[in-house]
Design a protein around this motif. Structure first.
Motif, PDB file in Angstrom:
ATOM      1  N   GLU A  15       0.815  -1.248   0.221  1.00  0.00           N
ATOM      2  CA  GLU A  15       0.064  -0.107  -0.119  1.00  0.00           C
ATOM      3  C   GLU A  15       0.865   1.349   0.058  1.00  0.00           C
ATOM      4  O   GLU A  15       0.687   2.168  -0.822  1.00  0.00           O
ATOM      5  CB  GLU A  15      -0.792   0.111   1.290  1.00  0.00           C
ATOM      6  N   ILE A  16       1.867   1.322   0.794  1.00  0.00           N
ATOM      7  CA  ILE A  16       2.860   2.191   1.027  1.00  0.00           C
ATOM      8  C   ILE A  16       3.766   2.913  -0.392  1.00  0.00           C
ATOM      9  O   ILE A  16       3.776   3.776  -0.887  1.00  0.00           O
ATOM     10  CB  ILE A  16       3.806   2.462   2.027  1.00  0.00           C
ATOM     11  N   ASN A  17       3.901   1.542  -0.932  1.00  0.00           N
ATOM     12  CA  ASN A  17       4.673   1.555  -2.337  1.00  0.00           C
ATOM     13  C   ASN A  17       4.028   2.415  -3.348  1.00  0.00           C
ATOM     14  O   ASN A  17       4.743   2.821  -4.111  1.00  0.00           O
ATOM     15  CB  ASN A  17       5.161   0.251  -2.711  1.00  0.00           C
ATOM     16  N   GLU A  18       2.703   2.429  -3.348  1.00  0.00           N
ATOM     17  CA  GLU A  18       1.726   3.269  -4.288  1.00  0.00           C
ATOM     18  C   GLU A  18       1.737   4.744  -3.873  1.00  0.00           C
ATOM     19  O   GLU A  18       1.137   5.448  -4.855  1.00  0.00           O
ATOM     20  CB  GLU A  18       0.524   2.582  -4.281  1.00  0.00           C
ATOM     21  N   SER A  19       2.325   5.092  -2.913  1.00  0.00           N
ATOM     22  CA  SER A  19       2.315   6.750  -2.454  1.00  0.00           C
ATOM     23  C   SER A  19       3.420   7.417  -3.321  1.00  0.00           C
ATOM     24  O   SER A  19       4.355   6.862  -3.983  1.00  0.00           O
ATOM     25  CB  SER A  19       2.490   6.851  -1.057  1.00  0.00           C
ATOM     26  N   LYS A  20       3.092   8.838  -3.362  1.00  0.00           N
ATOM     27  CA  LYS A  20       3.990   9.602  -3.699  1.00  0.00           C
ATOM     28  C   LYS A  20       5.166  10.129  -3.005  1.00  0.00           C
ATOM     29  O   LYS A  20       5.088   9.980  -1.756  1.00  0.00           O
ATOM     30  CB  LYS A  20       3.498  10.754  -4.662  1.00  0.00           C
ATOM     31  N   GLU A  21       6.532  10.248  -3.228  1.00  0.00           N
ATOM     32  CA  GLU A  21       7.357  11.071  -2.540  1.00  0.00           C
ATOM     33  C   GLU A  21       7.083  12.298  -2.032  1.00  0.00           C
ATOM     34  O   GLU A  21       6.473  13.066  -2.767  1.00  0.00           O
ATOM     35  CB  GLU A  21       8.865  10.975  -3.217  1.00  0.00           C
ATOM     36  N   VAL A  23       6.264  11.257   0.930  1.00  0.00           N
ATOM     37  CA  VAL A  23       5.460  10.569   1.902  1.00  0.00           C
ATOM     38  C   VAL A  23       5.708   9.232   1.775  1.00  0.00           C
ATOM     39  O   VAL A  23       5.956   8.686   3.022  1.00  0.00           O
ATOM     40  CB  VAL A  23       3.873  10.953   1.704  1.00  0.00           C
ATOM     41  N   ARG A  24       6.169   8.693   1.077  1.00  0.00           N
ATOM     42  CA  ARG A  24       6.282   7.134   0.558  1.00  0.00           C
ATOM     43  C   ARG A  24       7.585   6.739   1.625  1.00  0.00           C
ATOM     44  O   ARG A  24       7.362   5.703   2.352  1.00  0.00           O
ATOM     45  CB  ARG A  24       6.234   6.946  -0.831  1.00  0.00           C
ATOM     46  N   ARG A  27       6.789   6.946   5.264  1.00  0.00           N
ATOM     47  CA  ARG A  27       5.958   5.872   5.575  1.00  0.00           C
ATOM     48  C   ARG A  27       6.745   4.612   5.896  1.00  0.00           C
ATOM     49  O   ARG A  27       6.614   3.792   6.735  1.00  0.00           O
ATOM     50  CB  ARG A  27       4.780   5.786   4.940  1.00  0.00           C
TER      51      ARG A  27
END
Length: 73
Positions: A15-21, A23-24, A27
Motif C-alpha cells: 500500500e505504501i509503495n503506491e504513495s508519492k514521494e 510521503v512514501r 511511511r
C-alpha cells in the motif's frame, strides 16, 4: 511471529509503495521501525536472527531498499 502479522506488514508495504514521494519514504521508515519493534530486529547484522527469521528479514530488506533518498551521497 505469526503468518498473519507478517502478511499485514507485506500488505502495508504494498500500500505504501503506491504513495508519492516524500510521503512514501517517510511511511516506509515508519514501517521499518514498527517491524524492528514487533520482531526485535537487531541494530547490527546478526546471522542467528537472519537464520531464524528469513521471511522477516527478507521483507525488512525490501522495505529498506525501497526507500528513496534524494541528494544523499
Amino acid at each position: 511471529m505469526t503468518h498473519e502479522e507478517l502478511e499485514a506488514f507485506r500488505n502495508r508495504f504494498n500500500e505504501i509503495n503506491e504513495s508519492k514521494e516524500p510521503v512514501r519514504t517517510n511511511r516506509l521508515s515508519i514501517l521499518m521501525t514498527d517491524m524492528e519493534q514487533t520482531y526485535n530486529i537487531p541494530n547490527f547484522y546478526s546471522a542467528a536472527f537472519n537464520y531464524h527469521n528469513p521471511q522477516v528479514i527478507k521483507l525488512y530488506r525490501q522495505v529498506s531498499y525501497a526507500r528513496f533518498f534524494e541528494g544523499v551521497k
